[in-house]
Scaffold this motif. Structure first.
Motif, mmCIF file in Angstrom:
data_model
loop_
_atom_site.group_PDB
_atom_site.id
_atom_site.type_symbol
_atom_site.label_atom_id
_atom_site.label_comp_id
_atom_site.label_asym_id
_atom_site.label_seq_id
_atom_site.Cartn_x
_atom_site.Cartn_y
_atom_site.Cartn_z
ATOM 1 N N GLY A 133 0.809 -1.213 0.000
ATOM 2 C CA GLY A 133 0.000 0.000 0.000
ATOM 3 C C GLY A 133 0.842 1.263 0.000
ATOM 4 O O GLY A 133 0.504 2.245 -0.671
ATOM 5 N N THR A 134 1.957 1.230 0.730
ATOM 6 C CA THR A 134 2.864 2.380 0.729
ATOM 7 C C THR A 134 3.475 2.600 -0.643
ATOM 8 O O THR A 134 3.580 3.741 -1.127
ATOM 9 C CB THR A 134 3.964 2.173 1.778
ATOM 10 N N LEU A 135 3.890 1.519 -1.292
ATOM 11 C CA LEU A 135 4.428 1.637 -2.646
ATOM 12 C C LEU A 135 3.378 2.177 -3.615
ATOM 13 O O LEU A 135 3.682 3.018 -4.477
ATOM 14 C CB LEU A 135 4.940 0.279 -3.127
ATOM 15 N N ALA A 136 2.141 1.697 -3.458
ATOM 16 C CA ALA A 136 1.070 2.183 -4.332
ATOM 17 C C ALA A 136 0.821 3.674 -4.112
ATOM 18 O O ALA A 136 0.602 4.433 -5.069
ATOM 19 C CB ALA A 136 -0.214 1.396 -4.078
ATOM 20 N N ALA A 137 0.888 4.117 -2.855
ATOM 21 C CA ALA A 137 0.719 5.544 -2.578
ATOM 22 C C ALA A 137 1.858 6.360 -3.183
ATOM 23 O O ALA A 137 1.650 7.454 -3.720
ATOM 24 C CB ALA A 137 0.641 5.772 -1.072
#
Length: 326
Positions: A133-137
């Motif tokens: 999720g952090t990478l997607a953000a």
């Protein structure tokens, strides 16, 4: 060429080249040998009991939902997930015992141990979801910056290759490491934090090997599923035709084969003779048992296979550590 010359590295080979050599053949043989798990009756029994319990809970949830009891339906659905998850954990622990060659635990002990380690897998998966999720953000932020006037198109030139590589590696890591190997890492005795560290190390150092081995395991699992499906459908067709001929009932063969495909027959055709109804119900129940068994066999092979993949990668680490110490 003598065996000594094959076994020993060239004189000009660097220690790093020797250390990084991976025994592909031995690892693939271990993965392919996981098909022997279809002979493991105890693991099959545990998985069959778990799937049957989960299926019963799902059927109860559907019945409750049909009556309008939403709260009961939610609770029974949660019970189905609980039974399936911890039943698979128990079967995974038993598969790990077989793969490691240690004295296997019995089914009840595996269920108890599965209840004690299941949360570790959930926490490790949750940590992986947070990282993804952090990478997607971060990727979304780069796209937002690319939408700025004037500088956006120039920035997008760098964003395209960076995000393609990042997203591709992330998806490969999820498919080849996170999804298949989180369970084996925990089943080998790792805590939640140790499992997270092990998964990070596997992604960083063993992504290629893991992807190839998991791909080979997918082939073995698919072949097992195809062979099981062919056996069930071919045998079911012969059973249906022979039963109609011997019993003398006038029904379609598909009505006796519905249970083999996981369906629950609801007779609405008034032309079906009354004396055939008991046979249809009996065939549905018996076929449901065969369907559950056919679903369990590929799952048993997959669980044993992911354990073999993890142990093969772990064995390579131990071998490399021995070379470095030498």
């Amino acid at each position: 060429m003598s065996p000594e010359s094959v076994a020993s590295p060239p004189e000009n080979a660097s220690p790093r080249a020797v250390r990084r050599r991976f025994d592909w053949w031995q690892a693939l043989v271990r993965v392919l040998a996981s098909i022997e798990a279809v002979r493991d009756g105890q693991v099959i029994y545990v998985l069959l009991a778990a799937f049957s319990g989960a299926g019963l809970a799902v059927a109860s949830a559907q019945a409750s939902l049909g009556r309008g009891d939403t709260n009961w339906a939610i609770g029974q659905g949660a019970a189905a997930l609980f039974i399936a998850f911890y039943g698979a954990n128990a079967a995974g622990l038993m598969s790990m015992d077989r793969a490691r060659g240690v004295v296997p635990r019995d089914g009840w002990s595996a269920v108890q141990d599965g209840l004690g380690v299941g949360h570790r897998m959930l926490l490790a998966v949750l940590a992986a979801v947070l990282v993804v999720g952090t990478l997607a953000a971060g990727v979304a932020g780069l796209y937002w910056l690319s939408g700025l006037p004037k500088v956006g198109p120039w920035l997008f030139v760098l964003v395209v290759p960076a995000t393609v590589l990042l997203l591709g590696l992330t998806m490969l890591s999820v498919v080849a490491v996170i999804a298949p190997l989180t369970g084996p890492v925990v089943w080998s005795g790792a805590s939640s934090w140790q499992a997270c560290r092990a998964l990070v190390r596997l992604v960083r150092e063993r992504l290629l090997q893991s992807a190839v081995l998991v791909g080979g395991l997918s082939l073995v699992t698919g072949l097992t599923g195809a062979a099981t499906s062919f056996m069930v459908m071919a045998g079911g067709r012969v059973m249906a035709e022979a039963s109609i001929f011997v019993l003398g009932v006038d029904i379609k063969p598909e009505m006796l084969m519905a249970g083999l495909m996981g369906y629950n027959v609801r007779v609405v055709d008034l032309t079906v003779p009354a004396d055939a109804l008991p046979y249809i119900r009996a065939a549905t129940v018996g076929g449901g048992v065969v369907f559950a068994l056919a679903l369990v066999l590929p799952t048993v092979v997959y669980l044993r296979g992911v354990c073999e993949v993890f142990l093969a990668l772990q064995q390579a680490d131990v071998a490399e550590a021995g070379v470095e110490q030498a």
